[in-house]
Design a protein around this motif. Structure first.
Motif, PDB file in Angstrom:
ATOM      1  N   VAL A   1       0.839  -1.201   0.000  1.00  0.00           N
ATOM      2  CA  VAL A   1       0.000   0.000   0.000  1.00  0.00           C
ATOM      3  C   VAL A   1       0.874   1.251   0.000  1.00  0.00           C
ATOM      4  N   ALA A   2       1.868   1.250   0.888  1.00  0.00           N
ATOM      5  CA  ALA A   2       2.729   2.427   1.020  1.00  0.00           C
ATOM      6  C   ALA A   2       3.401   2.766  -0.312  1.00  0.00           C
TER       7      ALA A   2
ATOM      8  N   ILE B   1       0.987   4.172  -3.120  1.00  0.00           N
ATOM      9  CA  ILE B   1       0.650   5.598  -3.102  1.00  0.00           C
ATOM     10  C   ILE B   1       1.652   6.365  -3.967  1.00  0.00           C
ATOM     11  N   VAL B   2       2.931   6.005  -3.821  1.00  0.00           N
ATOM     12  CA  VAL B   2       3.966   6.656  -4.630  1.00  0.00           C
ATOM     13  C   VAL B   2       3.682   6.438  -6.118  1.00  0.00           C
TER      14      VAL B   2
ATOM     15  N   GLU C   1       0.902   6.055  -7.654  1.00  0.00           N
ATOM     16  CA  GLU C   1      -0.195   6.857  -8.188  1.00  0.00           C
ATOM     17  C   GLU C   1       0.172   8.328  -8.311  1.00  0.00           C
ATOM     18  N   PHE C   2       0.976   8.819  -7.376  1.00  0.00           N
ATOM     19  CA  PHE C   2       1.252  10.248  -7.382  1.00  0.00           C
ATOM     20  C   PHE C   2       2.410  10.631  -8.295  1.00  0.00           C
TER      21      PHE C   2
END
Lengths: 524, 381
Positions: free
Chosen positions: A69-70, A73-74, A76-77
């Motif tokens: 998950v962590a 996030i990277v 997607e951004f």
């Protein structure tokens, strides 16, 4: 002109963060399904050992999921942070599957994962089982939408360039969803995830059996892993995503590069089993060919040709020339949006606009390019042959090795001879990292093979980067390397600690251990 | 559906952008608030575990609001996604680091007994709660001021500012408001879910900080409306034209940010909700009606975020160095087809998401006690 050092660093950062993220994804995909299967058996048979299996493999799943998950996030951004021109250029199409992934899949997975861990005493047995299945379903839907997005990068269907907004826009969303490349990639990728999960469970179970501890637990886990793994390993090879390689020019180029195939082969093409690709002479030296095979896997037929690199480069020259017409018309449109002649000319050639953009690597205005530069840009459409040739073969070889391992494991567990050979248990244990190697090689083939395009035939990679300084990207790259390395060390340490502690680290034999077979496991 | 034209779709997606931001702030906001308050409200190991376990089963689902928000901005407002994420490059990187630390801190903290190990992850959790709350608030402040970016004629964005430029007094003040707002929200969540000293300390904090929210919000409102210049479109407004930000002209003018409230007095509902919500929370807290206090805080967050959106409408991201490049609702969206498809997907899935999220919260209903976390040392965080 865009700094090529910036492009290289941005690509390195993306490759690093993406490949790191994909260390966690396949295990999530595979383990979630196996845990759901284990819990289903628990609910049906009511035997405690199956619940212990669900809890224990679930614990490992949780450690892995957190880092997944962590790092997700990277992922997607960073399209926005490091690939801003890409985001503007294709966000109209590429953003939608990512958003739908959140709506349809990730919300489901993330909302129910809390209940999976904390809901044992708050839910009925069947209620908890439903929650577990929803988590597994969510993670697999997630993969579907991400691969719809990725499939579109490799085969951009259902869209066209809009000169008024200076970007690609969607024309047919169903075509984007039912993109044949995306479908092939989805099946191949989730199967690879299942293989990873199965090998993980198989290897760790083999370890317990070698140490003669938690034997009943390990045998049952091994049985699940062997059956699930055999089905997955067969599907990952049979449903390899080669079926997607005949649909477009770049996909054909990727395949030709993987095969080191410079000349077009008459149908049905033979498959080069092994050899030494030579980029100087544009041949493969010492090649061993298997007749018919390439024609069969690439075209699913005996009478279609598989084009070689030289022929595809000739196509690229024509497309660059057409692209220059589109580029010229677009410049006229920018000056006067009402210019109907330019608009008609642009519409006739817009499919090839991306090919003209390849020249921006060499000249500010592609229209000023010499014929030599055009020829050079056409050769740029050939990805480096040797790395693709080798990584592809290594991946395929691993795929067949997985079939062999799972088939033999299945043969053993079917005859209830889990512990027949120590060497085989050792093989299972030592094979744990191999599915990850195969998966990363697969991504390398697919995405490195897509170069020089970030969107096949639409947008060259070097144009897609954000207008950042070299130092800025270097700083964040170092930052990510430091954080990710630290997390990797901690994660592996925690997995190891949990595995060594085993399913019964506060020793309590399963409540239903009516069978005496448990005793020897603890006795030894 | 004749009425559902490009103009309406753009306004709907502008509103949905607000819904997602508000959804993120009212759900993941209390997770971040609890994490940021951890050193303040929990002293012993059991108290820390109690506080963490009030959010343990739900933070993961709540965080998806952020991920969905990112995806929706990418899909519906690609220019906004491209310009803001690459422009705020280092701020985004710092936020990402904090957001990486958070999930692993939750998961890893409980895996070892060692006090040093746990203390280290407590710091990570604190960073993971405080830093994103601060950065997102600072970002909003800079958006209100205008951001230094421009486009070339291929619509490639260029950003000319620095990380230090983001840390101006006004933006720091909006950052403080964001932190106050989310920590109060977190404290009120603890009031609803925690027991014993943790709950008492959280309530004590919320009593004072809620007044801070009201004061800072009103103060910043006065500054925005009286001092800051606003951005106004000066060319003919085409609401259904192509999404190309370079086809209009924009002026920076005093009082630009107050125009909407003059034209549409009904919009005053938003700032009033921002203030009244937090005051209701404060009063409910004094009267020990924990659920009403939490709802008051939700209303307040809704009002505060809506106020920012309504103040700027139709601006989304003004450019301070090249105002005509400013992104607006009318020229920074996706195509009509994409907005329509995404709206369909949202209408289909958002009610389902809300339904199962509500069910999960219902299953987890009830307070977390010290006995409960001590008894379940193995299975809880």
């Amino acid at each position: 002109m865009i700094d090529s050092g910036l492009v290289d660093l941005s690509r390195l950062q993306f490759a690093m963060t993406a490949m790191y993220h994909f260390l966690f994804v396949p295990l999530t995909l595979g383990l979630s399904f196996m845990i759901a299967i284990m819990e289903s058996v628990y609910v049906m048979t009511n035997r405690q050992v199956w619940r212990d299996m669900t809890v224990f493999w679930g614990k490992l799943f949780g450690i892995n999921f957190a880092v997944g998950v962590a790092t997700g996030i990277v992922m997607e951004f960073q399209f926005g942070t490091n690939w801003a021109y890409y985001s503007h250029y294709v966000g109209d199409i590429f953003g939608a599957p990512l958003a739908i992934e959140g709506l349809m899949a990730f919300f489901l997975e993330a909302t129910f994962i809390g209940l999976f861990f904390f809901g044992w005493d708050k839910l009925t047995k069947v209620g908890h089982l439903v929650v577990t299945w929803l988590v597994a379903l969510g993670s697999n839907f997630s993969a579907l939408w991400i691969l719809v997005a990725n499939g579109w990068m490799n085969f951009p269907v259902g869209s066209e360039f809009n000169p008024d907004t200076m970007r690609m826009e969607v024309t047919d969303f169903w075509a984007v969803i039912f993109n044949p490349v995306a479908q092939a990639k989805f099946v191949h990728t989730v199967s690879a995830g299942y293989v990873t999960g199965a090998m993980f469970v198989l290897g760790i179970s083999a370890y317990y059996l070698l140490r003669q501890r938690d034997v009943e637990f390990a045998k049952r886990s091994m049985t699940i892993a062997a059956s699930f793994g055999l089905a997955s390993a067969l599907s990952v090879v049979v449903l390899g995503d080669e079926s997607g390689y005949s649909v477009s020019e770049n996909q054909k180029m990727k395949m030709a590069a993987m095969e080191g195939m410079y000349e077009t082969l008459p149908a049905p093409a033979s498959f080069t089993l092994i050899g030494l690709p030579n980029e100087e002479t544009r041949t493969v030296d010492y090649a061993i060919h298997v007749p018919y095979v390439l024609g069969l896997i690439a075209t699913r037929s005996l009478d279609e040709e598989v084009p070689g690199i030289l022929e595809l480069v000739e196509h690229a020259v024509v497309r660059i020339e057409n692209g220059l017409i589109a580029y010229d018309a677009l410049e006229a449109l920018k000056a006067d949006r009402a210019n109907a002649v330019a608009r008609a000319r642009f519409d006739a050639h817009k499919e090839d606009l991306g090919y003209a953009l390849l020249l921006k690597q060499y000249v500010e205005d592609p229209r000023t390019a010499t014929p030599e530069l055009v020829a050079q840009a056409a050769w740029d459409t050939v990805p480096p042959v040797a790395p693709l040739f080798w990584t592809f073969r290594l991946m395929v070889a691993l795929g067949f090795l997985f079939i062999a391992i799972f088939a033999y494991a299945f043969w053993l567990v079917a005859r209830r001879q889990h512990t027949a050979h120590r060497w085989f248990l050792w093989t299972c244990l030592l094979s744990i990292p191999l599915p990850w190697v195969a998966a990363e090689l697969g991504w390398f083939v697919a995405e490195f093979g897509r170069q020089p395009w970030v969107i096949d035939s639409v947008l060259p990679t070097f144009l897609a980067v954000s207008s950042l300084s070299y130092g800025a990207v270097l700083t964040t790259l170092i930052g990510f390397v430091v954080i990710y390395s630290t997390l990797a060390v901690i994660e592996v340490g925690l997995l190891r600690k949990t595995i060594l502690a085993g399913p019964y680290h506060t020793p309590q034999p399963p409540k239903d251990s009516t069978s005496g077979e448990f005793a020897p496991a603890y006795g030894k | 559906m004749e009425w559902l034209d490009y103009t309406v779709l753009r306004v709907i997606w502008w509103a949905l952008l607000g819904v997602l931001l508000i959804g993120f702030a009212v759900t993941d906001g209390f997770d971040m608030g609890v994490a940021a308050l951890l050193p303040l409200v929990a002293k012993t190991e059991t108290e820390k575990r109690l506080a963490i376990n009030t959010i343990g089963p739900v933070w993961e689902g709540n965080q998806v609001w952020l991920i969905l928000g990112g995806g929706a901005i990418f899909a519906a407002w690609p220019a906004l996604y491209a310009v803001s994420f690459s422009g705020f490059y280092f701020a985004m990187f710092i936020a990402l680091v904090a957001l990486i630390l958070r999930p692993v801190a939750f998961k890893f903290r409980s895996k070892r007994e060692c006090p040093k190990w746990r203390a280290a992850w407590d710091v990570a959790l604190w960073i993971g709660g405080l830093v994103p709350a601060l950065i997102f608030g600072v970002a909003v402040g800079n958006v209100l001021l205008g951001v230094p970016f421009y486009f070339d004629d291929n619509l490639r964005p260029f950003y000319t500012g620095t990380l230090w430029g983001l840390l101006n007094p006004f933006a720091l003040a909006t950052g403080v408001l964001s932190v106050l707002m989310l920590t109060v929200h977190g404290a009120l969540w603890l009031g609803l879910k925690a027991t014993g000293p943790v709950r008492a300390r959280a309530a004590h904090y919320a009593r004072w900080a809620s007044l801070g929210v009201a004061l800072v919000f009103i103060g910043l409102g006065v500054i925005v409306h009286q001092v800051l210049p606003g951005y106004v479109i000066t060319s003919d407004i085409v609401t259904d034209g192509p999404s190309n930000p370079l086809l209009k002209t924009v002026a920076v003018m005093d009082g630009g940010w107050t125009q909407n409230f003059v034209t549409y007095p009904l919009m005053w509902i938003a700032p009033i909700a921002g203030v009244v919500g937090i005051l209701v929370a404060r009063v409910s807290l004094a009267m020990h009606v924990d659920w009403l206090a939490f709802i008051g805080s939700k209303v307040s967050i809704f009002g505060i975020i809506a106020t920012v959106g309504l103040t700027m409408f139709p601006m989304i991201l003004p450019s301070s160095i090249d105002p005509k490049a400013s992104l607006t609702v009318w020229d920074a969206s996706s195509s009509e087809l994409t907005l329509g498809i995404m709206l369909g997907a949202t209408v289909l899935f958002l009610p389902i998401i809300l339904a199962y999220t509500a069910w999960v919260f219902k299953v987890l209903f009830g307070r977390v006690t010290e006995e409960y976390v001590e008894k379940n040392a193995d299975t809880l965080y």
